[in-house]
Write a protein that holds these residues in place. Structure first.
Motif, PDB file in Angstrom:
ATOM      1  N   SER A  95       0.821  -1.219   0.000  1.00 41.93           N
ATOM      2  CA  SER A  95       0.000   0.000   0.000  1.00 41.93           C
ATOM      3  C   SER A  95       0.857   1.272   0.000  1.00 41.93           C
ATOM      4  CB  SER A  95      -0.921   0.015   1.225  1.00 41.93           C
ATOM      5  OG  SER A  95      -0.163   0.081   2.427  1.00 41.93           O
ATOM      6  N   ILE A  96       2.161   1.154  -0.026  1.00 37.93           N
ATOM      7  CA  ILE A  96       3.031   2.312   0.016  1.00 37.93           C
ATOM      8  C   ILE A  96       2.841   3.166  -1.243  1.00 37.93           C
ATOM      9  CG2 ILE A  96       4.981   1.138  -1.059  1.00 37.93           C
ATOM     10  CD1 ILE A  96       6.801   2.664   0.924  1.00 37.93           C
ATOM     11  N   ASP A  97       2.963   4.472  -1.090  1.00 37.96           N
ATOM     12  CA  ASP A  97       2.772   5.400  -2.200  1.00 37.96           C
ATOM     13  C   ASP A  97       3.933   5.271  -3.188  1.00 37.96           C
ATOM     14  OD1 ASP A  97       2.143   7.421  -3.916  1.00 37.96           O
ATOM     15  OD2 ASP A  97       2.298   9.049  -2.447  1.00 37.96           O
ATOM     16  N   LEU A  98       3.630   4.830  -4.401  1.00 37.85           N
ATOM     17  CA  LEU A  98       4.659   4.612  -5.407  1.00 37.85           C
ATOM     18  C   LEU A  98       4.948   5.871  -6.227  1.00 37.85           C
ATOM     19  CD1 LEU A  98       3.432   1.149  -6.739  1.00 37.85           C
ATOM     20  CD2 LEU A  98       5.289   1.561  -5.119  1.00 37.85           C
ATOM     21  N   LYS A  99       4.077   6.860  -6.159  1.00 33.14           N
ATOM     22  CA  LYS A  99       4.220   8.052  -6.996  1.00 33.14           C
ATOM     23  C   LYS A  99       4.890   9.206  -6.270  1.00 33.14           C
ATOM     24  CE  LYS A  99       0.172   6.922  -9.817  1.00 33.14           C
ATOM     25  NZ  LYS A  99      -1.136   7.403 -10.318  1.00 33.14           N
ATOM     26  N   LYS A 100       5.248   9.023  -5.028  1.00 30.47           N
ATOM     27  CA  LYS A 100       5.876  10.103  -4.272  1.00 30.47           C
ATOM     28  C   LYS A 100       7.195  10.492  -4.929  1.00 30.47           C
ATOM     29  CE  LYS A 100       5.673   9.721   0.155  1.00 30.47           C
ATOM     30  NZ  LYS A 100       5.983   9.299   1.546  1.00 30.47           N
ATOM     31  N   VAL A 111       6.410 -11.298  -7.298  1.00 31.21           N
ATOM     32  CA  VAL A 111       7.748 -10.960  -6.816  1.00 31.21           C
ATOM     33  C   VAL A 111       8.102  -9.525  -7.195  1.00 31.21           C
ATOM     34  CG1 VAL A 111      10.204 -11.502  -7.013  1.00 31.21           C
ATOM     35  CG2 VAL A 111       8.534 -13.353  -6.886  1.00 31.21           C
ATOM     36  N   VAL A 112       7.817  -9.139  -8.425  1.00 28.09           N
ATOM     37  CA  VAL A 112       8.116  -7.778  -8.865  1.00 28.09           C
ATOM     38  C   VAL A 112       7.323  -6.763  -8.041  1.00 28.09           C
ATOM     39  CG1 VAL A 112       8.017  -6.175 -10.820  1.00 28.09           C
ATOM     40  CG2 VAL A 112       8.717  -8.548 -11.183  1.00 28.09           C
ATOM     41  N   MET A 113       6.112  -7.103  -7.670  1.00 28.95           N
ATOM     42  CA  MET A 113       5.291  -6.210  -6.858  1.00 28.95           C
ATOM     43  C   MET A 113       5.930  -5.936  -5.500  1.00 28.95           C
ATOM     44  SD  MET A 113       2.315  -5.278  -8.325  1.00 28.95           S
ATOM     45  CE  MET A 113       1.099  -5.143  -7.021  1.00 28.95           C
ATOM     46  N   VAL A 114       6.405  -6.988  -4.836  1.00 27.99           N
ATOM     47  CA  VAL A 114       6.981  -6.795  -3.497  1.00 27.99           C
ATOM     48  C   VAL A 114       8.348  -6.120  -3.580  1.00 27.99           C
ATOM     49  CG1 VAL A 114       5.674  -8.684  -2.452  1.00 27.99           C
ATOM     50  CG2 VAL A 114       7.891  -9.166  -3.488  1.00 27.99           C
ATOM     51  N   VAL A 115       9.102  -6.417  -4.639  1.00 27.87           N
ATOM     52  CA  VAL A 115      10.392  -5.757  -4.805  1.00 27.87           C
ATOM     53  C   VAL A 115      10.195  -4.263  -5.037  1.00 27.87           C
ATOM     54  CG1 VAL A 115      12.415  -5.561  -6.299  1.00 27.87           C
ATOM     55  CG2 VAL A 115      11.584  -7.821  -5.616  1.00 27.87           C
ATOM     56  N   ARG A 116       9.201  -3.912  -5.854  1.00 27.48           N
ATOM     57  CA  ARG A 116       8.914  -2.497  -6.101  1.00 27.48           C
ATOM     58  C   ARG A 116       8.508  -1.790  -4.820  1.00 27.48           C
ATOM     59  NH1 ARG A 116       4.127  -0.576 -10.142  1.00 27.48           N
ATOM     60  NH2 ARG A 116       2.939  -1.694  -8.529  1.00 27.48           N
ATOM     61  N   ASP A 137       9.532  -2.574  -1.834  1.00 27.62           N
ATOM     62  CA  ASP A 137      10.777  -2.394  -1.078  1.00 27.62           C
ATOM     63  C   ASP A 137      11.540  -1.164  -1.562  1.00 27.62           C
ATOM     64  OD1 ASP A 137      10.244  -4.624   0.405  1.00 27.62           O
ATOM     65  OD2 ASP A 137      11.680  -5.927  -0.622  1.00 27.62           O
ATOM     66  N   GLU A 138      11.602  -1.001  -2.878  1.00 26.23           N
ATOM     67  CA  GLU A 138      12.321   0.146  -3.439  1.00 26.23           C
ATOM     68  C   GLU A 138      11.669   1.458  -3.018  1.00 26.23           C
ATOM     69  OE1 GLU A 138      14.994  -0.604  -4.442  1.00 26.23           O
ATOM     70  OE2 GLU A 138      14.999  -2.439  -5.628  1.00 26.23           O
ATOM     71  N   ALA A 139      10.360   1.470  -2.918  1.00 30.78           N
ATOM     72  CA  ALA A 139       9.667   2.674  -2.452  1.00 30.78           C
ATOM     73  C   ALA A 139      10.033   2.978  -1.002  1.00 30.78           C
ATOM     74  CB  ALA A 139       8.161   2.505  -2.606  1.00 30.78           C
ATOM     75  N   HIS A 140      10.199   1.934  -0.225  1.00 34.53           N
ATOM     76  CA  HIS A 140      10.620   2.128   1.166  1.00 34.53           C
ATOM     77  C   HIS A 140      12.029   2.706   1.223  1.00 34.53           C
ATOM     78  CE1 HIS A 140      10.909   1.315   5.484  1.00 34.53           C
ATOM     79  NE2 HIS A 140      12.109   0.829   5.241  1.00 34.53           N
ATOM     80  N   HIS A 141      12.937   2.182   0.411  1.00 34.03           N
ATOM     81  CA  HIS A 141      14.304   2.715   0.362  1.00 34.03           C
ATOM     82  C   HIS A 141      14.301   4.177  -0.081  1.00 34.03           C
ATOM     83  CE1 HIS A 141      15.335  -1.353   1.030  1.00 34.03           C
ATOM     84  NE2 HIS A 141      15.382  -1.761  -0.222  1.00 34.03           N
ATOM     85  N   ARG A 142      13.449   4.494  -1.027  1.00 33.19           N
ATOM     86  CA  ARG A 142      13.332   5.881  -1.483  1.00 33.19           C
ATOM     87  C   ARG A 142      13.002   6.809  -0.328  1.00 33.19           C
ATOM     88  NH1 ARG A 142       7.767   6.589  -4.067  1.00 33.19           N
ATOM     89  NH2 ARG A 142       7.378   6.251  -1.842  1.00 33.19           N
ATOM     90  N   ASP A 143      11.998   6.436   0.461  1.00 29.04           N
ATOM     91  CA  ASP A 143      11.573   7.290   1.576  1.00 29.04           C
ATOM     92  C   ASP A 143      12.658   7.399   2.647  1.00 29.04           C
ATOM     93  OD1 ASP A 143       9.200   7.567   0.232  1.00 29.04           O
ATOM     94  OD2 ASP A 143       8.112   6.091   1.446  1.00 29.04           O
TER      95      ASP A 143
END
Length: 344
Positions: A129-134, A306-311, A313-319
């Protein structure tokens, strides 16, 4: 004279054990050390120093061998015993550096846990549910420099990999796993030098590096890189590690901002990956077993999951990295303010 009597007494007690007589220097008494038995080179002569070598455990009538075998068995070492003149291997093996048997780990369903690189309590469910467009709009000169640096690095990647998103992900993760390790290492050394706490940032950055490495281990199961791609990884990692290391020493704020924008590009790449999967241009194969266990995915999960959960994770690293850069921008160091929540 006293030394000779003591040596003779030891000989009587040792029975079949053999000794070696040597002329010693200024040492007094009998020196003992743990070693193998030596053949006798002569009788004990009065007035000469005697050096008796014997094992520290078991010194009477061959008991040394038995005790040594018992000690090895307790440590999990394969031993052999002589039965009827033949060596019979035992069933125990060396199981770890410390001689300790591994823990019998199982999954929730009771099946055997087969991964050594991570444990069941290190797995987690990604926050989809993390915001991917931030997006962090670059305002200062340093932010703009970081933003356009990352944009410039994207062009050669697009030319090299084009629509081969599996190999692109593999290449991306070999680079993305570097900053967290570099930042965590430098903060660790800084904490040691200054005798200060890190506010949890060391662990956060090292967790980021480990998470990115698990992304790589997953995509290695999906895409087999060619020899020149492996060579490119070696070259890029060598250049990027040293460049990022120096950049972090000069300006941690700039270094974290670069990673924040790198993660934004990673989100974009994985979104394009998903589009190709949905179009059928990339086969939606079953998820690798390591991904199913690491992200606690259902057994019937696919590459798309798998790609969904990896993406995510990347959003979390971004924040995390944009937040770290903002702290430095406000004049704070990564020691007082607590880091954002990790993955677990």
């Amino acid at each position: 004279m006293m030394n000779s009597k003591l040596a003779a007494l030891l000989l009587k007690q040792l029975g079949s054990a053999t000794v070696r007589t040597v002329t010693m220097g200024p040492l007094n008494g009998i020196t003992t050390e743990s070693s193998c038995f030596l053949h006798a080179s002569g009788p004990v002569v009065p007035g000469r120093r005697t050096w008796i070598r014997f094992s520290c455990l078991g010194v009477r009538n061959g008991s040394t061998s038995a005790l040594n075998n018992k000690e090895k068995e307790e440590k999990g070492v394969r031993t052999s015993s002589t039965v009827g003149g033949a060596n019979r291997p035992e069933d125990k093996m060396i199981v770890s550096y410390w001689g300790m048997p591994p823990a019998n780990l199982t999954k929730k369903d009771g099946s055997e846990w087969k991964w050594n690189s991570f444990r069941p309590w290190e797995t987690y469910k990604a926050d989809l549910s993390i915001d991917l467009k931030k997006h962090h709009s670059p305002v200062t000169f340093m932010d703009k420099l970081a933003y356009w640096t990352v944009k410039a690095l994207r062009y050669p990647t697009d030319i090299l990999f084009q629509n081969r998103y599996g190999c692109r992900a593999m290449m991306l993760e070999t680079v993305a796993a570097v900053p967290g390790m570099v930042g965590g290492m430098l903060l660790h050394l800084k904490s040691l030098r200054r005798f200060e706490h890190s506010g949890g940032w060391i662990k956060t950055l090292l967790e980021e590096a480990e998470n990115e490495r698990m992304h790589l281990m997953t995509f290695m199961e999906v895409s087999q890189p060619k020899w020149y791609e492996r060579a490119l990884v070696v070259a890029v990692q060598g250049v990027f590690f040293n460049t990022y290391f120096l950049g972090y020493l000069i300006s941690p704020r700039f270094a974290h901002r670069v990673v924040g924008y790198l993660e934004e590009e990673a989100i974009h790449s994985y979104t394009e990956f998903l589009k190709e999967l949905d179009k059928g241009n990339i086969q939606n194969v079953p998820a690798p077993a390591i991904a199913v266990d690491y992200w606690q995915l259902p057994p019937d999960s696919t590459l798309r999951d798998v790609v969904m959960v990896v993406r995510a994770d990347e959003a979390h690293h971004r924040d995390v990295n944009h937040f770290a850069s903002d702290i430095h921008d406000q004049g704070y160091e990564l020691k007082e303010s607590p880091a954002p929540l990790g993955y677990h």
